[in-house]
Design a protein around this motif. Structure first.
Motif, mmCIF file in Angstrom:
data_model
loop_
_atom_site.group_PDB
_atom_site.id
_atom_site.type_symbol
_atom_site.label_atom_id
_atom_site.label_comp_id
_atom_site.label_asym_id
_atom_site.label_seq_id
_atom_site.Cartn_x
_atom_site.Cartn_y
_atom_site.Cartn_z
ATOM 1 N N LEU A 190 0.733 -1.285 -0.044
ATOM 2 C CA LEU A 190 0.075 -0.104 0.008
ATOM 3 C C LEU A 190 0.966 1.157 -0.030
ATOM 4 C CD1 LEU A 190 -2.751 -1.252 2.446
ATOM 5 C CD2 LEU A 190 -3.095 -0.704 0.109
ATOM 6 N N GLU A 212 1.735 -5.881 -7.351
ATOM 7 C CA GLU A 212 0.736 -5.209 -6.675
ATOM 8 C C GLU A 212 0.180 -5.624 -5.715
ATOM 9 O OE1 GLU A 212 -1.019 -2.635 -8.085
ATOM 10 O OE2 GLU A 212 -0.247 -2.337 -10.175
ATOM 11 N N VAL A 213 -0.395 -4.706 -4.821
ATOM 12 C CA VAL A 213 -0.989 -5.116 -3.527
ATOM 13 C C VAL A 213 -1.554 -6.382 -3.368
ATOM 14 C CG1 VAL A 213 -2.572 -4.572 -1.704
ATOM 15 C CG2 VAL A 213 -1.436 -2.704 -2.830
ATOM 16 N N GLU A 214 -2.653 -6.498 -4.668
ATOM 17 C CA GLU A 214 -3.322 -7.855 -4.465
ATOM 18 C C GLU A 214 -2.395 -9.154 -5.081
ATOM 19 O OE1 GLU A 214 -3.838 -5.251 -6.399
ATOM 20 O OE2 GLU A 214 -4.218 -5.643 -8.485
ATOM 21 N N PHE A 237 -15.138 -12.779 0.761
ATOM 22 C CA PHE A 237 -14.470 -11.811 -0.319
ATOM 23 C C PHE A 237 -13.553 -12.266 -1.109
ATOM 24 C CE2 PHE A 237 -12.699 -7.816 -1.459
ATOM 25 C CZ PHE A 237 -13.513 -7.260 -1.923
ATOM 26 N N ILE A 254 -13.843 -12.838 -5.214
ATOM 27 C CA ILE A 254 -13.012 -12.142 -6.169
ATOM 28 C C ILE A 254 -12.346 -13.131 -7.075
ATOM 29 C CG2 ILE A 254 -10.866 -10.751 -6.202
ATOM 30 C CD1 ILE A 254 -13.065 -9.019 -5.266
ATOM 31 N N SER A 299 -6.579 -3.265 -14.949
ATOM 32 C CA SER A 299 -5.944 -3.304 -13.597
ATOM 33 C C SER A 299 -4.443 -2.902 -13.913
ATOM 34 C CB SER A 299 -6.079 -4.577 -12.963
ATOM 35 O OG SER A 299 -7.472 -4.865 -12.870
ATOM 36 N N LYS A 304 -1.070 -1.127 -14.259
ATOM 37 C CA LYS A 304 -0.703 0.074 -13.722
ATOM 38 C C LYS A 304 -0.696 1.326 -14.781
ATOM 39 C CE LYS A 304 1.590 1.080 -9.612
ATOM 40 N NZ LYS A 304 2.496 0.233 -8.576
ATOM 41 N N ARG A 362 -4.228 2.418 -15.667
ATOM 42 C CA ARG A 362 -4.815 3.007 -14.457
ATOM 43 C C ARG A 362 -4.334 4.584 -14.583
ATOM 44 N NH1 ARG A 362 -3.327 -1.397 -10.669
ATOM 45 N NH2 ARG A 362 -3.041 0.782 -9.141
ATOM 46 N N ARG A 414 -7.705 -4.830 -1.249
ATOM 47 C CA ARG A 414 -6.787 -4.873 -2.231
ATOM 48 C C ARG A 414 -5.927 -6.037 -1.484
ATOM 49 N NH1 ARG A 414 -4.590 -0.665 -5.246
ATOM 50 N NH2 ARG A 414 -3.422 -2.752 -6.106
ATOM 51 N N ALA A 437 -8.174 -8.347 -4.135
ATOM 52 C CA ALA A 437 -9.181 -7.655 -5.181
ATOM 53 C C ALA A 437 -8.074 -6.549 -6.143
ATOM 54 C CB ALA A 437 -10.182 -6.735 -4.391
ATOM 55 N N LYS A 438 -8.759 -6.620 -7.225
ATOM 56 C CA LYS A 438 -7.978 -5.694 -7.956
ATOM 57 C C LYS A 438 -8.637 -4.485 -8.093
ATOM 58 C CE LYS A 438 -6.186 -8.973 -11.375
ATOM 59 N NZ LYS A 438 -5.078 -9.446 -10.641
ATOM 60 N N PRO A 439 -7.794 -3.224 -8.379
ATOM 61 C CA PRO A 439 -8.257 -1.837 -7.761
ATOM 62 C C PRO A 439 -9.757 -1.775 -8.218
ATOM 63 C CG PRO A 439 -6.261 -1.483 -8.636
ATOM 64 C CD PRO A 439 -6.490 -3.166 -8.980
ATOM 65 N N GLN A 477 -12.047 -3.854 -8.947
ATOM 66 C CA GLN A 477 -12.855 -4.795 -7.995
ATOM 67 C C GLN A 477 -13.042 -3.997 -6.686
ATOM 68 O OE1 GLN A 477 -10.600 -8.220 -8.487
ATOM 69 N NE2 GLN A 477 -12.121 -9.350 -9.570
#
Lengths: 363, 539
Positions: free
Chosen positions: A52, A71-73, A98, A102, B6, B8, B11, B445, B449-451, B453
């Motif tokens: 983050l 990425e975060v996810e 959740f 997803i 998704s 970068k 985005r 996230r 979850a992707k941004p 989502q």
């Protein structure tokens, strides 16, 4: 089953260094507590690991691989925030599922995980409830189940017990740890409560001003603090400064006004300036036995199990002692008492560069 | 699909696109006309500055505009403050009913409002029963008209702040010996400034911007010669084809309106935030007398009386007129066409506002600390402050001057309406997003979850009602707009413009019916808005 390695992480916000060369290694399946005062950079560290926040400098290795581009996810690191962040529009069931939703998991998988999770966190009867209908403890367990069910194998816990009342907080400590252990996850748990850290962690990392001061098992941290700050942060200490006279078999310190104090053996050179720290729980007061010094009892606070005594030494300095409650009546306000401790309970440190006061300052 | 959007790079590109759209399609066209002062100063010099008659006309219109806006705002404060006080601090039977009544004028499009108020207040030869039928000064009539539709804004902004001010301050003041009036005046009022600033800016800019209602009211009283800034723009724009010399005066008026309104915005903000309300002094005797007996009752009574006479009756007087006038036969066709046209435009405008305004709102709300978002946040207010007629004219000049997009009428009108409704959506949604704990999306996230989502599954359900509220506001504003429409395309046939045309050709009865249809449509939208926002509150 991941390992986490932080190498020289730096992050600053408007001249505040939240991470200032952070190095830390977390083993596979370990429960590590990141312990430090408010503003030490604990949450920043957690947010950098989760992705983050992007560090200004340094590397984060997950399972030995640099994850700067992840990425975060994609990190499989579930964050459990102080406020739980349960999605208010979803039921307990949908919150828990959740992560699987997803990913579009199959219905059977979801069914199985849900039943397991509800069982694990003892919420089987409440799967249709909305977050606002749950008590604090239930919300906490739902958030935990959600993190566990997401398929993450690294758990990032940001003061997970902070919002709970004292009794629940203590009972959930053991529960939380054993859940994580059952699922063989790696967990990094951020807290400012040293009791919590000592009870829960496999190893404790002490953080201050964006740097790790010491990493070790709770026993090591308690018994062998690396600096006076660590000693004071995990259990309050009385400190004395003086000149080293001997370092074997005990360290002997001579204070400015000539008191001779004993602590554990050390490698400090004779004649150097040093600090001696004794936990207040290891400081004993007695009217009969002799001690290192005499002092007058200024105040006694009854804490139930213990008596907290504030003392005034003859040279005008103050110190404290925590003695068992059965000594009630044996010491009273105004008494002259002798102060002593076992040599092995006195931790010895070289004089910190900025002086003792600077070293102990919180913030 | 989700994987692609998704990335970068995608985005970043999307964010850039949203900001670019805002700058190129909203901000730039809104203030583009300012460049005319640089490029065509010569023609302004020739056609305006060296033409004393023209100069006088423009000066008079601009002065009238600001005079009206200033007086209207003052009246709004004087009659709105006791009303806001009553709604927040008092409990009485029928309070809910009164609360609903306040918002009623908002449901009436200003074109209909202009006609309705004019036949009530102004001296006309329509002979409507119960009408005051007495006002002959166009300035006074327009002031009264503008009070009708700006009053709810003032009451709403004031009561929104008043609700947040803890009543215990006043109670504490009273236990220390202050009379109710002294306590309210010296303790609560100074805390009021934020609400006052919002209210003043809203009322002032709405009054300054109003075109359709003003035009209709003036036409109803058969006025010749009196004009405000926006009505000048509207009138000249329709004569521009036959008289191209009007380009320079049009640009000049627009520039003046834009610059003066922006300066005024800054000045109002600075003055009200810096200057302390000089209310420290206390007059114990008179204040105690005014706090007791008949005075508070008289105040409340007068407040309600003003609401009825100044706001409610003028808003709905049109029903009396239509009910009592002798019906004339007419062709519904053109009006229905214009209504469909208006709906089509309002619909498309709303869709664009949502599609491009929501991402913008999310961006502004989430990057609060960033420099870019700070600048955007200020810029978003610009189209709200600039009078829509000036905005429309500027936008028309901008797009017809470039060969970037085709200059179909519909497209230009849509772009103009987007420019002034877009900020409504952005303001509303950004406010809602800011109230949502960022931990929700962050946690989503980290759970995989992707941004996109994270937005659709976590943020969207929470801010859904605000998006809908913004959409309905944008829709009704677009539906009722006259000034911008006329200024961008002179002969556009949207419903409000059609009503203006009807009144100018003295088809009062038809105009009345058309107004009622428009009122009903807007009222239904308004009910929907209330339903939606009440649902949000109870959650």
């Amino acid at each position: 089953m991941p390992t986490v390695k932080l190498i020289g992480l730096k992050k600053s916000f408007d001249y505040i260094n939240a991470a200032d060369g952070l190095d830390l290694e977390v083993h596979d399946g370990e429960y590590l507590c990141l312990l430090g005062p408010t503003g030490a950079g604990k949450t920043t560290a957690l947010r950098m690991i989760s992705g983050l926040l992007t560090p200004d400098e340094g590397q984060i290795l997950l399972d030995g691989k640099d994850c700067a581009h992840l990425e975060v996810e994609e990190r499989k690191a579930a964050l459990l925030s102080q406020t739980y962040a349960l999605f208010p529009n979803l039921t307990v069931e949908d919150n828990i599922l959740f992560g699987l939703n997803i990913r579009g998991a199959a219905a059977e998988v979801k069914e199985r995980v849900l039943i397991n999770m509800l069982d694990l966190v003892r919420l089987s009867g409440r799967s249709d409830a909305f977050p606002f209908e749950l008590s604090g403890g239930m919300q906490q367990r739902t958030a935990l189940a959600r993190a566990l069910a997401s398929g993450a194998d690294l758990l990032l816990l940001d003061e997970p017990l902070r919002a709970l009342d004292a009794r629940l907080r203590i009972s959930l400590r053991v529960e939380l740890r054993s859940l994580v252990k059952t699922l063989k996850m790696t967990a990094i748990h951020v807290t400012h409560d040293h009791d919590e850290a000592l009870v829960m962690a496999d190893r404790v990392a002490i953080i201050r001003n964006g740097r790790i001061l010491q990493v070790g098992t709770p026993e090591e941290i308690w018994d062998n603090p690396a600096t006076p700050f660590v000693a004071n942060f995990v259990g309050q200490c009385n400190f004395f400064t003086g000149e080293v006279l001997e370092n074997e078999p005990y360290t002997v310190l001579r204070t400015k006004d000539g008191m001779l104090l004993k602590g554990r053996p050390s490698k400090l050179p004779k004649g150097s300036e040093a600090v001696l720290g004794v936990k207040i729980g290891n400081t004993d007061v007695s009217k009969e036995r002799s001690g290192y010094m005499s002092a007058k009892v200024e105040r006694i606070i009854f804490e139930g199990r213990n008596l907290h005594c504030d003392l005034m030494m003859d040279n005008g300095h103050r110190l404290s002692a925590k003695v068992p409650s059965w000594k009630r009546g044996k010491v009273s306000v105004g008494d002259k008492v002798n102060v002593s401790w076992e040599e092995t309970k006195g931790a010895v440190f070289p004089m910190p560069a900025g002086g003792l006061e600077q070293e102990l300052k919180v913030e | 699909m989700i994987a692609v959007i998704s990335r970068k790079r995608f985005r970043t590109g999307w964010t850039a696109f949203i900001i670019l759209f805002f700058l190129l399609f909203v901000i730039l066209p809104t203030v583009y006309i300012l460049s005319y002062a640089v490029t065509d100063w010569g023609s302004i010099d020739t056609y305006v500055l060296n033409d004393p008659e023209m100069m006088e006309m423009i000066t008079n219109a601009i002065i009238a505009s600001f005079e009206i806006a200033g007086i209207v705002t003052l009246i709004d404060i004087v009659v709105g403050l006791p009303m806001a006080w009553m709604l927040v601090r008092k409990d009485f039977k029928g309070k809910k009913f009164l609360d609903t009544l306040i918002d009623m004028p908002l449901a009436v499009p200003t074109a209909a409002l202009g006609f309705s108020s004019a036949i009530f207040f102004a001296q006309t030869d329509l002979n409507v029963p119960f009408a005051l039928n007495s006002i002959t000064s166009p300035l006074l009539l327009i002031i009264l008209l503008h009070v009708v539709f700006s009053y709810p804004y003032m009451v709403r902004s004031l009561s929104a702040i008043l609700v947040q001010i803890d009543q215990t301050y006043e109670t504490a003041g009273r236990t220390l010996g202050a009379s109710p009036l002294a306590a309210a005046r010296t303790i609560t009022l100074p805390l009021f400034r934020a609400g006052l600033v919002t209210g003043i800016i809203l009322c002032f800019s709405r009054s300054l911007s109003e075109t359709g209602g003003t035009m209709i009211a003036l036409a109803t009283m058969n006025n010749v010669g009196f004009a405000t800034g926006p009505t000048l723009i509207g009138d000249w724009k329709s004569n521009l084809v036959s008289n191209p010399d009007l380009a320079a005066p049009l640009a000049f008026v627009s520039i003046l309106l834009i610059i003066l309104s922006l300066i005024l915005l800054v000045v109002i903000k600075l003055i009200l935030m810096k200057v302390h309300l000089p209310m420290g002094r206390i007059w114990p005797r008179p204040e105690r007398i005014f706090s007791r007996g008949l005075f508070p009752k008289a105040k409340d009574g007068l407040t309600v009386f003003f609401l009825v006479i100044l706001v409610l009756i003028p808003s709905f007087f049109i029903f009396t007129y239509v009910a009592t006038a002798t019906p004339t036969s007419f062709d519904w066709g053109p009006f229905l066409d214009s209504l469909v046209y208006s709906f089509l435009i309002a619909g498309i405008v709303t869709v664009i506002d949502i599609a491009l305004g929501v991402p913008m709102a999310v961006y502004i709300a989430k990057n609060r600390t960033g420099k870019i978002s700070e600048v955007l946040d200020v810029l978003v207010n610009v189209p709200l402050i600039v009078p829509t007629a000036a905005l429309g004219y500027s936008l028309g000049v901008f797009w017809t001057g470039q060969n970037l997009i085709p200059t179909w009428d519909v497209l230009l009108i849509i772009l103009a309406h987007v420019a002034f409704t877009y900020p409504l959506v952005v303001r509303n949604v950004a406010g809602a997003v800011e109230e949502v704990d960022p931990a929700f999306e962050e946690t989503a996230r980290t759970l995989g979850a992707k941004p996109i989502q994270g937005f659709s599954r976590v943020l969207y359900p929470v801010i859904k009602s605000s998006i809908l509220a913004g959409a309905i506001m944008a829709f009704t504003r677009s539906l009722g707009e006259t000034g911008a429409t006329q200024a961008v395309v002179a002969d556009a046939m949207t419903a409000p413009v059609y009503i203006v045309t009807l009144i100018r050709s003295s088809d009062y009865y038809v105009a009345g019916l058309a107004c009622i249809v428009l009122i009903i449509v807007s009222y239904v939208a308004m009910l929907a808005l209330r339903y939606v926002t009440n649902g949000r509150r109870s959650n």
